[in-house]
Design an enzyme around this catalytic site. Structure first.
Site, PDB file in Angstrom:
ATOM      1  N   VAL A 269      26.396 -59.460 -40.531  1.00 27.64           N
ATOM      2  CA  VAL A 269      27.852 -59.335 -40.575  1.00 27.64           C
ATOM      3  C   VAL A 269      28.356 -58.710 -39.280  1.00 27.64           C
ATOM      4  O   VAL A 269      27.637 -57.994 -38.607  1.00 27.64           O
ATOM      5  CB  VAL A 269      28.338 -58.501 -41.780  1.00 27.64           C
ATOM      6  CG1 VAL A 269      28.351 -59.340 -43.021  1.00 27.64           C
ATOM      7  CG2 VAL A 269      27.512 -57.256 -41.967  1.00 27.64           C
ATOM      8  N   GLY A 270      29.605 -58.971 -38.948  1.00 29.94           N
ATOM      9  CA  GLY A 270      30.208 -58.392 -37.762  1.00 29.94           C
ATOM     10  C   GLY A 270      30.809 -59.462 -36.880  1.00 29.94           C
ATOM     11  O   GLY A 270      30.844 -60.646 -37.223  1.00 29.94           O
ATOM     12  N   GLU A 293      22.329 -63.193 -47.003  1.00 27.84           N
ATOM     13  CA  GLU A 293      22.689 -62.102 -47.916  1.00 27.84           C
ATOM     14  C   GLU A 293      24.176 -62.071 -48.180  1.00 27.84           C
ATOM     15  O   GLU A 293      24.650 -61.897 -49.283  1.00 27.84           O
ATOM     16  CB  GLU A 293      22.314 -60.754 -47.302  1.00 27.84           C
ATOM     17  CG  GLU A 293      20.879 -60.622 -46.978  1.00 27.84           C
ATOM     18  CD  GLU A 293      20.698 -59.853 -45.700  1.00 27.84           C
ATOM     19  OE1 GLU A 293      20.453 -58.644 -45.776  1.00 27.84           O
ATOM     20  OE2 GLU A 293      20.804 -60.445 -44.617  1.00 27.84           O
ATOM     21  N   ILE A 363      20.894 -52.970 -31.736  1.00 28.36           N
ATOM     22  CA  ILE A 363      21.345 -51.897 -30.849  1.00 28.36           C
ATOM     23  C   ILE A 363      20.756 -52.140 -29.455  1.00 28.36           C
ATOM     24  O   ILE A 363      21.468 -52.150 -28.465  1.00 28.36           O
ATOM     25  CB  ILE A 363      20.872 -50.520 -31.378  1.00 28.36           C
ATOM     26  CG1 ILE A 363      21.393 -50.253 -32.792  1.00 28.36           C
ATOM     27  CG2 ILE A 363      21.211 -49.404 -30.397  1.00 28.36           C
ATOM     28  CD1 ILE A 363      22.719 -49.568 -32.893  1.00 28.36           C
ATOM     29  N   ASN A 383      23.598 -47.892 -39.265  1.00 31.34           N
ATOM     30  CA  ASN A 383      23.722 -48.362 -40.646  1.00 31.34           C
ATOM     31  C   ASN A 383      22.362 -48.327 -41.337  1.00 31.34           C
ATOM     32  O   ASN A 383      22.114 -47.494 -42.190  1.00 31.34           O
ATOM     33  CB  ASN A 383      24.292 -49.782 -40.675  1.00 31.34           C
ATOM     34  CG  ASN A 383      25.645 -49.855 -39.981  1.00 31.34           C
ATOM     35  OD1 ASN A 383      26.490 -48.978 -40.174  1.00 31.34           O
ATOM     36  ND2 ASN A 383      25.852 -50.869 -39.173  1.00 31.34           N
ATOM     37  N   GLY A 387      18.914 -56.333 -44.411  1.00 28.54           N
ATOM     38  CA  GLY A 387      18.022 -57.454 -44.684  1.00 28.54           C
ATOM     39  C   GLY A 387      17.480 -58.104 -43.430  1.00 28.54           C
ATOM     40  O   GLY A 387      16.762 -59.105 -43.511  1.00 28.54           O
ATOM     41  N   LYS A 407      29.045 -48.752 -24.898  1.00 37.48           N
ATOM     42  CA  LYS A 407      29.772 -47.540 -24.473  1.00 37.48           C
ATOM     43  C   LYS A 407      30.274 -47.670 -23.028  1.00 37.48           C
ATOM     44  O   LYS A 407      29.829 -46.946 -22.130  1.00 37.48           O
ATOM     45  CB  LYS A 407      28.892 -46.286 -24.625  1.00 37.48           C
ATOM     46  CG  LYS A 407      28.264 -46.123 -26.015  1.00 37.48           C
ATOM     47  CD  LYS A 407      29.202 -45.521 -27.028  1.00 37.48           C
ATOM     48  CE  LYS A 407      28.512 -45.344 -28.374  1.00 37.48           C
ATOM     49  NZ  LYS A 407      29.440 -45.393 -29.515  1.00 37.48           N
TER      50      LYS A 407
HETATM   51  O1  0RQ Z   1      29.593 -48.006 -32.066  1.00 36.25           O
HETATM   52  O2  0RQ Z   1      31.837 -48.290 -32.964  1.00 36.25           O
HETATM   53  O3  0RQ Z   1      30.943 -46.021 -32.354  1.00 36.25           O
HETATM   54  O4  0RQ Z   1      31.486 -47.698 -30.550  1.00 36.25           O
HETATM   55  O5  0RQ Z   1      27.005 -49.548 -32.333  1.00 36.25           O
HETATM   56  O6  0RQ Z   1      28.226 -52.049 -32.314  1.00 36.25           O
HETATM   57  O7  0RQ Z   1      28.737 -53.886 -30.748  1.00 36.25           O
HETATM   58  O8  0RQ Z   1      30.353 -53.336 -32.661  1.00 36.25           O
HETATM   59  O9  0RQ Z   1      28.114 -54.451 -33.030  1.00 36.25           O
HETATM   60  O10 0RQ Z   1      29.069 -54.246 -35.398  1.00 36.25           O
HETATM   61  O11 0RQ Z   1      27.451 -56.060 -34.679  1.00 36.25           O
HETATM   62  O12 0RQ Z   1      26.701 -53.707 -34.938  1.00 36.25           O
HETATM   63  C1  0RQ Z   1      23.045 -53.348 -34.792  1.00 36.25           C
HETATM   64  C2  0RQ Z   1      24.766 -51.762 -35.616  1.00 36.25           C
HETATM   65  C3  0RQ Z   1      25.436 -53.843 -34.389  1.00 36.25           C
HETATM   66  C4  0RQ Z   1      24.514 -54.055 -36.702  1.00 36.25           C
HETATM   67  C5  0RQ Z   1      24.419 -53.231 -35.373  1.00 36.25           C
HETATM   68  C6  0RQ Z   1      27.148 -49.036 -31.015  1.00 36.25           C
HETATM   69  C7  0RQ Z   1      28.501 -49.543 -30.579  1.00 36.25           C
HETATM   70  C8  0RQ Z   1      29.290 -49.375 -31.843  1.00 36.25           C
HETATM   71  C9  0RQ Z   1      28.432 -51.188 -33.388  1.00 36.25           C
HETATM   72  P1  0RQ Z   1      31.094 -47.446 -31.984  1.00 36.25           P
HETATM   73  P2  0RQ Z   1      28.972 -53.444 -32.157  1.00 36.25           P
HETATM   74  P3  0RQ Z   1      27.915 -54.674 -34.588  1.00 36.25           P
HETATM   75  C10 0RQ Z   1      22.737 -58.414 -42.698  1.00 36.25           C
HETATM   76  C11 0RQ Z   1      21.874 -57.916 -41.560  1.00 36.25           C
HETATM   77  C12 0RQ Z   1      21.331 -53.827 -38.859  1.00 36.25           C
HETATM   78  C13 0RQ Z   1      21.535 -54.426 -40.228  1.00 36.25           C
HETATM   79  C14 0RQ Z   1      21.517 -55.918 -40.236  1.00 36.25           C
HETATM   80  C15 0RQ Z   1      23.565 -53.548 -37.774  1.00 36.25           C
HETATM   81  C16 0RQ Z   1      28.296 -49.755 -32.905  1.00 36.25           C
HETATM   82  O13 0RQ Z   1      24.254 -55.391 -36.429  1.00 36.25           O
HETATM   83  O14 0RQ Z   1      23.850 -52.595 -38.475  1.00 36.25           O
HETATM   84  O15 0RQ Z   1      21.205 -56.579 -39.258  1.00 36.25           O
HETATM   85  N1  0RQ Z   1      22.359 -54.200 -37.905  1.00 36.25           N
HETATM   86  N2  0RQ Z   1      21.846 -56.493 -41.367  1.00 36.25           N
HETATM   87  O16 0RQ Z   1      28.995 -48.765 -29.510  1.00 36.25           O
HETATM   88  C17 0RQ Z   1      24.358 -47.026 -28.278  1.00 36.25           C
HETATM   89  C18 0RQ Z   1      23.444 -49.120 -27.858  1.00 36.25           C
HETATM   90  C19 0RQ Z   1      24.410 -49.676 -28.757  1.00 36.25           C
HETATM   91  C20 0RQ Z   1      25.293 -48.802 -29.368  1.00 36.25           C
HETATM   92  C21 0RQ Z   1      25.687 -50.833 -30.069  1.00 36.25           C
HETATM   93  N3  0RQ Z   1      22.557 -49.897 -27.222  1.00 36.25           N
HETATM   94  N4  0RQ Z   1      23.468 -47.806 -27.643  1.00 36.25           N
HETATM   95  N5  0RQ Z   1      25.273 -47.474 -29.135  1.00 36.25           N
HETATM   96  N6  0RQ Z   1      26.075 -49.554 -30.179  1.00 36.25           N
HETATM   97  N7  0RQ Z   1      24.674 -50.933 -29.197  1.00 36.25           N
HETATM   98  C22 0RQ Z   1      23.646 -57.465 -43.445  1.00 36.25           C
HETATM   99  C23 0RQ Z   1      22.897 -56.569 -44.375  1.00 36.25           C
HETATM  100  O17 0RQ Z   1      21.762 -56.363 -44.246  1.00 36.25           O
HETATM  101  C24 0RQ Z   1      23.582 -55.905 -45.473  1.00 36.25           C
END
Ligand code: 0RQ
Length: 503
Positions: A269-270, A293, A363, A383, A387, A407
């Site tokens: 999601v996202g 999912e 990340i 988070n 899945g 960032k």
């Molecule tokens: O933080 O909002 O505080 O600035 O992470 O990043 O770029 O908005 O991306 O919403 O797609 O999230 C991996 C977290 C990416 C997500 C992750 C910081 C960035 C921001 C969010 P701020 P973006 P997204 C099906 C699959 C695991 C679960 C999963 C996730 C925030 O995809 O939770 O895949 N994945 N589930 O600033 C420091 C870095 C960063 C960073 C991003 N390199 N260093 N901060 N951020 N990259 C669903 C289920 O399983 C239920």
């Protein structure tokens, strides 16, 4: 209108949310419904948070261990975290209040693969479940429970909990009845049998959940919306990432490695996954399918336009607008959406059999393809793995997507060594950033590093990565996966010390 509670025995058990919450005692393990902001109980958790606050005001301890399907909403995770009411949380969350408490070391969080949750609880790894709190859309005359907009682990919670509280939410469309497929054929080893699902849209179970009516201690009527957070408009970075991934999929079709209608898609999601879905809609693909999912806005559009022929899921994450569309066209979507328990939606056996294409956010990733999906600077959880691991390891191929920096450009998403590993190099096929795509399949470690740097790194960090990789290739103890150990995590430490990874 028809009463959503058709079973007279259970209608007699309707009470207020406060009265239901009063049945939950300090120290209990409580298992609730809910998956990515859909189908979570709306009233009892809030009433429970108030009960906990009243205890705390009298200096009495009150915390619970809390399990769900996945993330929930401010009325559940948020309210209970703010009340300091959660001692242990699993398996996935995305709530800012809960996250802050976890990262302050005040709340124990156990981050596990979503496909593992039900079986690990059945195996007894998490002790007994005292209470289940489950949202449903209706109770049938025979007492069976029609789920609402998520199924998650509800079957397991209802089977195992000592007592059950049911919320019947009239806001949920009555027309979801018939959309669910609850599989009752799971058994524990050594008695397990193959799961009889061969196509992603096969139905192998029942349309409602069973529950021993004697265990149902309270029924609460609610009428409130799912979390339904709006999506931000698709930005240029997400669109570029989506374009590279779609070009890759078209290339795979041209090379004969994927059929013209691909293989069942799994999408996180996202913003970026939403851009991928929107891009697929415009790319000429037809007759696609999803075994995933979560269904988010983009997938409803693809179903409507006939690009996607069906979608199998365990929950939704919709904007308010998409939710209206969903409700208005529920008969159309019921023909094309199958909602399963999460042990089935994410089952390794099925993901492997169907050959799912996994597409998830990350990340950071390192030179060799290890992916960190969860921990900023190796220590602060965002988070959870959710899945993503179920699909990354077991799918036909697995893509991880991210902007090349975070960032304000101070962080490179491509690092020498990841500060936390969720997906090992063995589980990652493709990396995509707005700079390009690295296809890691069939490549040994040093060749992986070359394509990851050349294709995916941001130009601001490319020289620094090349410098590290060249010196590591020269000076590393072993030359198979070259590293300079004292430097491998120095980029993260530099960011913590100076606010940038730039040297
Ligand atoms: O933080 O909002 O505080 O600035 O992470 O990043 O770029 O908005 O991306 O919403 O797609 O999230 C991996 C977290 C990416 C997500 C992750 C910081 C960035 C921001 C969010 P701020 P973006 P997204 C099906 C699959 C695991 C679960 C999963 C996730 C925030 O995809 O939770 O895949 N994945 N589930 O600033 C420091 C870095 C960063 C960073 C991003 N390199 N260093 N901060 N951020 N990259 C669903 C289920 O399983 C239920």
């Amino acid at each position: 209108s028809v009463d959503r509670i058709a079973d007279a025995r259970l209608r007699a058990r309707v009470v207020s949310a406060e009265a239901a919450a009063a049945l939950i005692q300090p120290g209990e393990t409580v298992a609730m419904s809910g998956f990515t902001g859909s189908g979570y109980p709306k009233a009892v958790p809030v009433a429970l948070a108030q009960r906990i606050e009243a205890f705390h005001a009298d200096n009495l301890p009150f915390q619970i261990s809390l399990m769900t399907g996945a993330s929930t909403a401010p009325e559940l995770d948020g309210a209970l975290a703010k009340a300091d009411g959660i001692a242990m949380r699993m398996p996935f969350q995305s709530d800012p209040d809960a996250r802050n408490r976890i990262n302050a070391g005040l709340l124990d969080y156990i981050d596990i693969h979503l496909s593992h949750v039900a079986q690990h609880v059945w195996f007894g790894f998490y002790g007994e479940i005292d209470t289940a709190v489950i949202e449903v859309s209706a109770i049938r005359e025979d007492g069976s429970l029609v789920p609402s907009t998520s199924v998650g682990n509800n079957k397991t919670w209802l089977d195992l909990a000592r007592k059950v509280i049911v919320e019947v939410n009239e806001w949920q469309p009555a027309g979801v009845d018939g959309m669910h497929d609850i599989y009752y054929g799971t058994a524990l080893p050594p008695h397990r049998k193959p799961i009889p699902l061969v196509h992603g849209n096969d139905r192998i179970g029942e349309t409602a959940l069973r529950c021993d009516p004697d265990k149902i201690v309270a029924v609460v009527r609610t009428n409130g919306p799912d979390r339904n957070s709006p999506f931000s408009p698709i930005d240029a970075t997400s669109e570029q990432i989506a374009a590279y991934l779609i070009e890759f999929l078209q290339h795979e079709v041209a090379r004969g490695r994927l059929p013209a209608n691909l293989l069942p898609l799994q999408s996180g999601v996202g913003n970026i996954p939403n851009a991928v879905l929107a891009g697929l809609g415009k790319s000429g693909f037809r007759d696609l399918s999803a075994f995933t999912e979560v269904i988010q806005d983009g997938m409803l559009d693809l179903l409507r336009d006939g690009v996607l022929s069906y979608a199998s899921c365990t929950g939704f994450a919709l904007s308010p607008q998409a939710n209206e569309t969903f409700k208005e066209n529920i008969d159309f979507y019921r023909e094309r959406i199958i909602m399963r328990t999460q042990e089935i939606s994410n089952h390794p056996e099925l993901v492997r059999r169907l050959g799912c294409i996994g597409m998830n956010g990350m990340i950071e990733v390192d030179l060799y393809g290890n992916v960190n999906s969860t921990h900023v600077m190796g220590t602060r959880i965002m988070n959870g793995i959710g899945g993503s691991g179920d699909f990354a390891r077991n799918g036909f191929l697995s893509a991880f997507l991210s902007p090349s920096t975070a960032k304000n450009g101070t962080i490179s998403a491509i690092v020498p060594m990841v500060s936390h590993v969720d997906h090992t190099e063995h589980d990652v096929s493709v990396i995509v950033t707005e700079q390009g795509l690295a296809d890691l399949r069939g490549l040994p470690p040093r060749k992986r590093a070359r394509v990851v740097i050349d294709n995916c790194a941001h130009p601001d960090f490319r020289d620094q990565l090349n410098d590290y990789f060249e010196r590591a290739s020269r000076d590393s103890y072993g030359k198979h996966t070259p590293h300079l150990l004292p430097e491998a995590l120095s980029w993260h430490q530099r960011w913590l010390d100076t606010g940038t990874m730039k040297a």
